[in-house]
Design an enzyme around this catalytic site. Structure first.
Site, PDB file in Angstrom:
ATOM      1  N   ARG A 233      55.815  36.066 168.265  1.00 56.86           N
ATOM      2  CA  ARG A 233      55.714  35.488 169.594  1.00 56.86           C
ATOM      3  C   ARG A 233      55.646  33.970 169.481  1.00 56.86           C
ATOM      4  O   ARG A 233      55.016  33.417 168.580  1.00 56.86           O
ATOM      5  CB  ARG A 233      54.455  35.994 170.326  1.00 56.86           C
ATOM      6  CG  ARG A 233      54.593  37.363 170.975  1.00 56.86           C
ATOM      7  CD  ARG A 233      55.559  37.340 172.137  1.00 56.86           C
ATOM      8  NE  ARG A 233      55.622  38.591 172.861  1.00 56.86           N
ATOM      9  CZ  ARG A 233      56.438  39.612 172.565  1.00 56.86           C
ATOM     10  NH1 ARG A 233      57.234  39.518 171.529  1.00 56.86           N
ATOM     11  NH2 ARG A 233      56.444  40.695 173.316  1.00 56.86           N
ATOM     12  N   GLU A 262      60.622  29.755 176.638  1.00 54.30           N
ATOM     13  CA  GLU A 262      61.894  30.455 176.479  1.00 54.30           C
ATOM     14  C   GLU A 262      62.640  30.536 177.811  1.00 54.30           C
ATOM     15  O   GLU A 262      62.059  30.986 178.801  1.00 54.30           O
ATOM     16  CB  GLU A 262      61.642  31.857 175.913  1.00 54.30           C
ATOM     17  CG  GLU A 262      61.024  31.824 174.520  1.00 54.30           C
ATOM     18  CD  GLU A 262      60.793  33.217 173.930  1.00 54.30           C
ATOM     19  OE1 GLU A 262      61.063  34.227 174.627  1.00 54.30           O
ATOM     20  OE2 GLU A 262      60.355  33.296 172.775  1.00 54.30           O
ATOM     21  N   HIS A 285      65.120  35.226 170.770  1.00 58.24           N
ATOM     22  CA  HIS A 285      64.156  36.307 171.008  1.00 58.24           C
ATOM     23  C   HIS A 285      64.889  37.653 171.037  1.00 58.24           C
ATOM     24  O   HIS A 285      64.786  38.420 171.992  1.00 58.24           O
ATOM     25  CB  HIS A 285      63.379  36.099 172.305  1.00 58.24           C
ATOM     26  CG  HIS A 285      62.081  36.849 172.328  1.00 58.24           C
ATOM     27  ND1 HIS A 285      60.993  36.433 173.049  1.00 58.24           N
ATOM     28  CD2 HIS A 285      61.684  37.988 171.710  1.00 58.24           C
ATOM     29  CE1 HIS A 285      59.981  37.295 172.901  1.00 58.24           C
ATOM     30  NE2 HIS A 285      60.391  38.249 172.083  1.00 58.24           N
TER      31      HIS A 285
END
Length: 327
Positions: A233, A262, A285
């Site tokens: 993360r 993000e 991601h």
């Protein structure tokens, strides 16, 4: 009749699983904008969510809500405290994406240690002599520290052992028996091993205790020339400190699948510099972005909702189980 809201598209097999139940009506949101979700949530009994941010303002719109099911395992996009206070379980797709994330982790390790980006660039520029200077780090015999020995960390460790690497693991709830069976060394505090490792791979959740867990202090302790991989993360690694460690040469490379913001904003002075570096391997991601993982997560997210309705949600699929048990 139970009403289930699916906030974002996911594999059709998961939708089909929900539709097999005659007592369930599936409502698929056109988009995951807060205004759209706010109109759909009242009267909803279950929510299947991927990355949409859902705070108390949205979740509180349904007094009938019984379960929120994540299409994944991280829950930092949900107000878990709000749900726990209401006695509502937060379900996760435990293990569904572990293989995919572990494989991306190893892809990044191999890309960095074999210097694939630089070698590819050299060939494209007709520079075969680069092979004499762009020397690889052989994985056999190198030292890997796996921070977080959960489902993903264990699979990373297994792959590393197959390459002949020396694997050390650290976790606040370490399974010492499994670590011993896998022939992994263990550390009560991961910081004790930073000066001796070649690669640090992070596999812990983001919460109040892990935010900026890898800061300047930890990076300064790392062995000179080492590599950092974060497929967990954004926010666990202090990106300003990471940039400094790369610029100083303390680290020779980093692999990042996740970021504090993000997508990373172009105007961010730290992220923009990280993203422009040749010694940083990046992905958007996408650790769970494999065909197998996407189907498995959709199926598990759907099954967890049905299991909750039936009163048999599995404990290892309940993110806030311990907190609920305390109520």
């Amino acid at each position: 009749m139970k009403r289930v809201l699916v906030t974002e598209p996911f594999h059709q097999d998961g939708i089909n699983l929900l539709n097999t139940r005659e007592d369930v009506t599936v409502i698929q949101a056109k988009n995951s904008e807060p205004g759209t979700l706010a109109e759909l949530i009242p009267g909803i009994h279950g929510i299947a969510v991927r990355t949409a941010t859902m705070g108390a303002d949205l979740l509180g719109l349904s007094t009938e809500l019984q379960v929120v099911s994540r299409h994944g395992v991280g829950c930092d996009n949900l107000d878990v405290a709000h749900l726990t206070a209401r006695g509502i379980p937060v379900a996760i797709a435990a293990g569904a994406n572990s293989t995919s994330v572990a494989e991306l982790t190893f892809a990044m390790i191999l890309s960095l240690t074999r210097r694939l980006r630089e070698l590819s660039h050299a060939v494209k520029n007709n520079d075969f002599n680069a092979r004499s200077s762009l020397l690889a780090l052989e994985l056999e015999g190198t030292n890997l520290l796996v921070l977080g020995f959960g489902r993903i960390g264990r699979k990373v460790a297994a792959r590393a052992l197959a390459f002949g690497m020396n694997v050390t693991v650290a976790d606040i709830a370490l399974d010492h028996k499994l670590a011993a069976e896998m022939d992994c060394r263990v550390l009560p505090d991961f910081r004790e091993g930073l000066s001796k490792i070649d690669i640090l791979s992070i596999h812990v959740p983001l919460n109040g205790t892990t935010r900026n867990l890898i800061s300047k202090s930890e990076l300064d302790q790392m062995k000179s020339g080492s590599i950092l991989i974060n497929c967990a993360r954004g926010g666990i690694v202090d990106e300003t400190a990471l940039l400094g460690a790369l610029e100083s040469g303390r680290l020779t490379g980093a692999g990042l699948d996740v970021y504090s913001t993000e997508p990373p904003p172009e105007e961010d002075p730290v992220l923009s510099r990280l993203l422009s570096r040749d010694d940083v391997i990046l992905s958007p991601h996408s650790g769970a972005a494999s065909t197998g993982a996407m189907r498995a997560m959709a199926m598990m997210a759907a099954q967890n909702i049905l299991d909750c309705f039936d009163g048999k949600l599995q404990s290892d699929c309940t993110f806030n189980r311990k907190e609920l048990e305390k109520r």
